[in-house]
Write an enzyme that holds these catalytic residues in place. Structure first.
Site, PDB file in Angstrom:
ATOM      1  N   ASP A   1      -1.374  -0.600   5.913  1.00  0.00           N
ATOM      2  CA  ASP A   1      -1.614   0.007   7.230  1.00  0.00           C
ATOM      3  C   ASP A   1      -3.056  -0.194   7.726  1.00  0.00           C
ATOM      4  O   ASP A   1      -3.382   0.233   8.819  1.00  0.00           O
ATOM      5  CB  ASP A   1      -1.309   1.511   7.189  1.00  0.00           C
TER       6      ASP A   1
ATOM      7  N   ASP B   1       0.851  -1.179   0.000  1.00  0.00           N
ATOM      8  CA  ASP B   1       0.000   0.000   0.000  1.00  0.00           C
ATOM      9  C   ASP B   1       0.903   1.251   0.000  1.00  0.00           C
ATOM     10  O   ASP B   1       2.103   1.152   0.290  1.00  0.00           O
ATOM     11  CB  ASP B   1      -0.859  -0.052   1.274  1.00  0.00           C
TER      12      ASP B   1
ATOM     13  N   LYS C   1      -9.038  -2.596  -3.112  1.00  0.00           N
ATOM     14  CA  LYS C   1      -8.829  -3.480  -1.954  1.00  0.00           C
ATOM     15  C   LYS C   1     -10.028  -3.374  -1.033  1.00  0.00           C
ATOM     16  O   LYS C   1     -10.484  -2.249  -0.820  1.00  0.00           O
ATOM     17  CB  LYS C   1      -7.576  -3.048  -1.187  1.00  0.00           C
TER      18      LYS C   1
ATOM     19  N   ASP D   1      -0.437   5.186   0.784  1.00  0.00           N
ATOM     20  CA  ASP D   1      -0.821   6.125   1.842  1.00  0.00           C
ATOM     21  C   ASP D   1      -0.832   5.409   3.194  1.00  0.00           C
ATOM     22  O   ASP D   1      -1.463   4.376   3.341  1.00  0.00           O
ATOM     23  CB  ASP D   1      -2.226   6.693   1.582  1.00  0.00           C
TER      24      ASP D   1
END
Lengths: 311, 311
Positions: free
Chosen positions: B249, B30, B223, B32
């Protein structure tokens, strides 16, 4: 618990009919789907209302629909052959105002709703903000600026809004995250029947989105809201809730609301609920005491009561 | 079932570290909350990516955020000290296009999304409609006219839209009620972390409203969508899903997605999940195999592997 079985008002014995009609003094009735569909009066609804009034029943109308103006309602009543005063109509815009006055609300209000609602609140002396009332640039900084406006908002009021946007909900969500900001809602209908077109989304799903994001439940002053029930129950004329009949076409909005008030309930099959829907319902909260094909059934109902020799 | 306990990558023994690093050849990560927060690079994320690449790991980036342009992503990667090609970035706009091509979609598409998404689809030869892109008059007839537009729409595509409105959803709902109209969604995040501002509503709640109204589930190419998993799994380079590590995250978007693909999973605590959130999680689908305070932990991780005499 045994399933409650609603009785069709025309299938009651003459004695039961008499007992039923004598069991209430006052009626609260829904409008759309009971008196008319979209714009067209439902056959005989006006005549039925007249007969009920002739029997000495006081009738008040309760709608979740503030889209139609009060002037528009007077037109609709007239077309359906119903004589009534606008004071006999309860709708979310009026209830929102009543509720704010009841809780002696002070402070800034963020409104997601129609222009008319904002005007009503402003004219009553409340301080109101709204918007954004324009599309925004597709730029993250602009988005953030629009969402995080620092106004000391103490209440978010939400009702039907033809221009409801994700941005308005995102903004309301931020205001509501402050402990001292309350959420007040008008209509909560999940879907809205629109005659031959079928159904469209109602305001309910958007209220749910806001409640879930902010982690806060709305004070609901539309049907079937507890707060509307409290406003109506405070109406001086209600001494004994069992002696009130609630008439409506929706299980969730009308029957549930009537039951919440402790009223007797009558469902008409002229609006959002079919007899199949009624048969499928299992939650006792949603099953009416009585049902009728239409309000017009009261013509035959009273007719059979008058024929002294029948049955 | 016993609760899965994620291991902190720095608390592994030297032997376990070696075993872990040798257990995968490829990484999907990922962006961000892992590489940067909003605009600012997260300390040492670039250095960590470099070390992983030096170990021979192939790394591809997977984001749910198509708001940032591809040019903007290249800028962000550069700022974080990461050398990568735009082909190594998977984002919803790209996946929507890939998915439409994969299913050999033919027909008119109604798009709720940013201008860029519409441009990408049009440039690829798809026929696209959108809107309403203006506020409407507060008039019921106008509302109905806007909702019930008779276009032969065969797919509704929805992703983040800064100007998402109830009207667009109401319109999409009507298109979707036809059996042959499919729903394709990009990002489904319920909330979006926005750095020091906290969180804002994501696109997820609005997709849910649409799915519930239309009674139809979306093909999710963001996702943790099954359809994105299938697109990624078809990537020729994945021979054995266990030899892939997914880094993210978020428990819902990243860990769940990684597990869906059969990948190993690593959570970093630099974005939307705190160690308290991680401890609270009970659903095995949402618990990563490994976690780290930040991607930068790989510096210490590799450091201790190199000190042959340590441990």
């Amino acid at each position: 618990m045994a399933k409650v079985t609603p009785r069709h008002i025309l299938k009651l014995s003459r004695e039961e009919k008499r007992k039923f009609i004598d069991s209430f003094d006052q009626i609260y009735s829904d409008c759309d789907g009971v008196l008319w569909t979209l714009m067209d009066p439902i056959k005989d609804s006006g005549a039925a209302v007249k007969l009920l009034k002739n029997e000495g029943k006081k009738i008040t109308f309760v709608t979740n629909n503030s889209i139609r103006s009060e002037k528009g309602y007077l037109e609709q009543f007239k077309q359906a052959g119903i004589e009534t005063d606008i004071d006999n109509l309860v709708h979310p815009h009026k209830s929102i105002l009543l509720y704010l006055k009841k809780i002696e609300f002070k402070g800034l209000i963020y409104v997601i709703g129609m222009t008319r609602l904002k005007t009503i609140l402003k004219e009553a002396g409340f301080e109101v903000i709204d918007g954004p009332n324009e599309l925004i640039e597709e730029n993250f900084a602009v988005l953030m600026m629009k969402i995080f406006e620092k106004y000391p908002v103490k209440a978010v009021v939400i009702d039907v809004d033809f221009n409801l946007s994700a941005l308005k909900l995102m903004k309301a969500d931020q205001f509501l995250r402050k402990d001292d900001c309350i959420l007040i809602s008008g209509a909560t209908d999940m879907t809205l029947p629109v005659g031959k077109f079928g159904t469209i989304m109602g305001p309910g799903p958007f209220l749910k989105v806001l409640e879930e994001a902010a982690g806060k439940k709305a004070k609901v002053v539309g049907k079937p809201g507890k707060e509307l029930a409290e406003l109506i129950m405070q109406d001086e004329s209600i001494k004994d809730s069992k002696r009130v009949l609630f008439i409506g076409d929706m299980l969730e909005q009308d029957v549930k609301f009537g039951r919440k008030c402790g009223f007797q309930t009558l469902l008409t099959l002229t609006g959002g609920t079919t007899s199949a829907d009624l048969l499928k319902a299992t939650d006792p909260e949603l099953i009416p005491d009585y049902y009728a094909d239409s309000l017009g059934d009261f013509i035959e109902f009273f007719g059979s009561l008058e024929c002294k020799n029948s049955l």
